[in-house]
Enzyme design. Structure first.
Site, mmCIF file in Angstrom:
data_model
loop_
_atom_site.group_PDB
_atom_site.id
_atom_site.type_symbol
_atom_site.label_atom_id
_atom_site.label_comp_id
_atom_site.label_asym_id
_atom_site.label_seq_id
_atom_site.Cartn_x
_atom_site.Cartn_y
_atom_site.Cartn_z
ATOM 1 N N GLN B 81 45.057 42.129 36.048
ATOM 2 C CA GLN B 81 43.707 42.147 35.467
ATOM 3 C C GLN B 81 43.091 43.545 35.507
ATOM 4 O O GLN B 81 43.539 44.414 36.260
ATOM 5 C CB GLN B 81 42.794 41.214 36.269
ATOM 6 C CG GLN B 81 43.029 39.743 36.042
ATOM 7 C CD GLN B 81 41.984 38.919 36.784
ATOM 8 O OE1 GLN B 81 42.287 38.265 37.746
ATOM 9 N NE2 GLN B 81 40.744 38.967 36.335
ATOM 10 N N HIS B 82 42.058 43.738 34.703
ATOM 11 C CA HIS B 82 41.065 44.834 34.811
ATOM 12 C C HIS B 82 41.516 46.211 34.336
ATOM 13 O O HIS B 82 40.671 47.069 34.092
ATOM 14 C CB HIS B 82 40.559 45.020 36.251
ATOM 15 C CG HIS B 82 40.118 43.776 36.936
ATOM 16 N ND1 HIS B 82 39.139 42.943 36.423
ATOM 17 C CD2 HIS B 82 40.512 43.204 38.110
ATOM 18 C CE1 HIS B 82 38.952 41.931 37.268
ATOM 19 N NE2 HIS B 82 39.775 42.060 38.286
ATOM 20 N N ASP B 242 46.635 37.758 35.293
ATOM 21 C CA ASP B 242 47.643 37.096 36.131
ATOM 22 C C ASP B 242 47.083 35.901 36.900
ATOM 23 O O ASP B 242 47.768 34.887 37.055
ATOM 24 C CB ASP B 242 48.337 38.098 37.067
ATOM 25 C CG ASP B 242 47.372 39.005 37.810
ATOM 26 O OD1 ASP B 242 46.142 38.770 37.769
ATOM 27 O OD2 ASP B 242 47.856 39.969 38.434
#
Lengths: 88, 392
Positions: B81-82, B242
């Protein structure tokens, strides 16, 4: 031990690569919609996601009580030490 | 009749599996490492998105070699992520991606929080506080530190979106991973005008339109389908972060169960039909990649802590288990606050590890090991209690 700390039954997954399995299942879900015969994702999951039942643990009453107290100690240490951490 | 490929591109490696839907069995798996960029200043964690692409190509190729490729109908991609993948107008990567674990953007978080009117106003407007790991402060970081690169920025993608872009040629974002950007109003699942404008007026034009997670991202580009040997028109689903994809892969797509993932960091999350916004901002009010929400708690000190204890004593994994088992449950009162990397929930960025309860009995390897395992698990339980307190 995890079951005692969490206070709920704990069981491991049969497939370690959960995120990759999730990718395949989402693709199957998406494909079923595109083909006009939409499958429920929950139904796809219940067919293909398996638990490893040999790992299932239920909380032991005495240990769970012990860890509830331990968690309270952690909470107290966190709040008592906050100033010390920041002053460090 | 049908096979589906699942890919999970993580921080240090990528995995692929093939699921045979007729037998409900995983029939092939492959894994390959990819590198983080070394030698950066402390707090900076970056990777080249091209490395993710070549590693993904390798594992899909390896899986393809083990299956009847003509039966493949779709691919779904999960990603860390991110991370911020900055692309120019031709879809070329401008600079390496700053990752979820990059903490160089704390000043940018403070700026964005101030611009939106303080922490409570941020949670009111987007549902989530700005955290250094999230994407929005990384975009502001680029603007402040690398203005020439920022000038070239035309597309903002997350790691799994970039892999989808490679596979399909489409700029696409679904709600789940988008909810970790800091740009999304997670309650309404629309881009937050306030959050985008706080970074730059150009951000709104760089984010792809949002799609529900059941929509396909597209179909495999013909040259890639030919290379993998998959049928023309093979579908690429929306994919997701994820944790969102881990929720699907653990069957956490209806309320009732909680998934706990023990890794370098630990996450604990559960599906919800409604947004779950934490006024304290401890639980991340993410969206799921299945049309719902996925309130999640991330702790920073899990297997890294027990691994350090293990290597300190020169143990194998089996030694760690054996020694920890030599002490009783509760470690005779010894406990570890496991904040070796500081901690984010509870919010103790300056926190350290603390062994409490040392005495003549507990100052020993077995007790120290057991207290570390118990302490990291208690850290995860902080999140479970917080989820319960929020009604999940």
């Amino acid at each position: 031990m995890a079951a005692d700390v969490f206070g709920v039954p704990v069981v491991a997954m049969a497939e370690d690569e959960s995120a990759a399995l999730g990718g395949a299942l989402q693709a199957a879900w998406c494909d079923s919609k595109g083909r006009g015969s939409p499958a429920a994702l929950a139904a796809l999951c219940s067919r293909s996601v398996a638990l490893d039942e040999s790992t299932r643990c239920v909380p032991d009453k005495a240990n769970a009580a012990l860890f509830r107290k331990r968690q309270a100690l952690h909470d107290r240490l966190c709040s008592d030490l906050r100033g010390a951490f920041e002053a460090r | 009749m049908s096979l589906y490929i699942g890919v999970d591109s993580g921080t240090q490696s990528v995995k692929a599996i093939a699921l045979d839907l007729d037998t409900s069995r995983v029939v092939a798996e492959a894994r390959a490492p990819h590198q983080l960029i070394g030698g950066l200043p402390p707090g900076h964690m970056e990777a080249h998105p091209e490395e993710w692409v070549s590693a993904m190509d390798a594992v899909i190729g390896e899986v393809a070699a083990k299956i009847d490729r003509s039966r493949v109908r779709g691919i779904g991609v999960s990603g860390q992520q991110h991370g911020f993948v900055p692309l120019d107008g031709d879809g070329r990567v401008i600079r390496p991606a700053k990752l979820w674990c990059d903490t160089s953007t704390a000043p940018e978080c403070a700026i964005l929080t101030r611009k939106l009117g303080g922490p409570a106003a941020v949670i009111r407007k987007t549902g989530l506080p700005f955290l250094p790991g999230y994407t929005a402060p990384k975009v502001l970081w680029l603007k402040r530190h690398e203005p020439a690169n920022f000038k070239r920025l035309r597309h903002i993608l997350l790691p799994h979106d970039y892999l989808n872009f490679h596979l399909t040629g489409n700029y696409f974002m679904e709600h789940g991973d988008a909810s970790g950007t800091g740009f999304l109003d997670v309650r309404r699942r629309v881009w937050s005008e306030a959050a985008m404008a706080a970074v730059d007026a150009r951000v709104a034009g760089c984010l792809p339109p949002l799609s529900p997670s059941h929509e396909p991202c597209g179909t495999l580009r013909p040259e890639i389908a030919a290379r993998y040997g998959f049928p023309a028109g093979t579908l690429v689903s929306a994919g997701g972060g994820d944790n969102m994809m881990g929720a699907i892969g653990t069957g956490n797509v209806v309320p009732g169960a909680v998934t706990a993932s023990f890794g370098t960091s630990g996450t604990i999350y559960a599906y919800s039909r409604k947004p779950v916004v934490d006024p304290k901002g401890e639980i991340a009010a993410f969206c799921s990649s299945t049309g719902g929400w996925l309130p999640l708690l991330c702790t920073m000190n899990v297997t890294g802590v027990t691994e350090q204890v293990r290597t300190l004593f020169g143990w194998s994994l089996a030694d760690l288990e054996k020694n920890a088992a030599s002490a009783p449950a509760g470690s005779d009162g010894l406990t570890l606050l496991p904040y070796l990397d500081g901690e984010r929930t509870p919010n103790l960025p300056r926190g350290t590890g603390v062994y409490f309860g040392l005495n003549r009995t507990t100052l020993g390897r077995g007790h120290l090991a057991r207290a570390a395992i118990e302490g990291t698990t208690l850290g995860m339980n902080y999140g479970l209690r917080r989820l319960a307190a929020l009604g999940v």
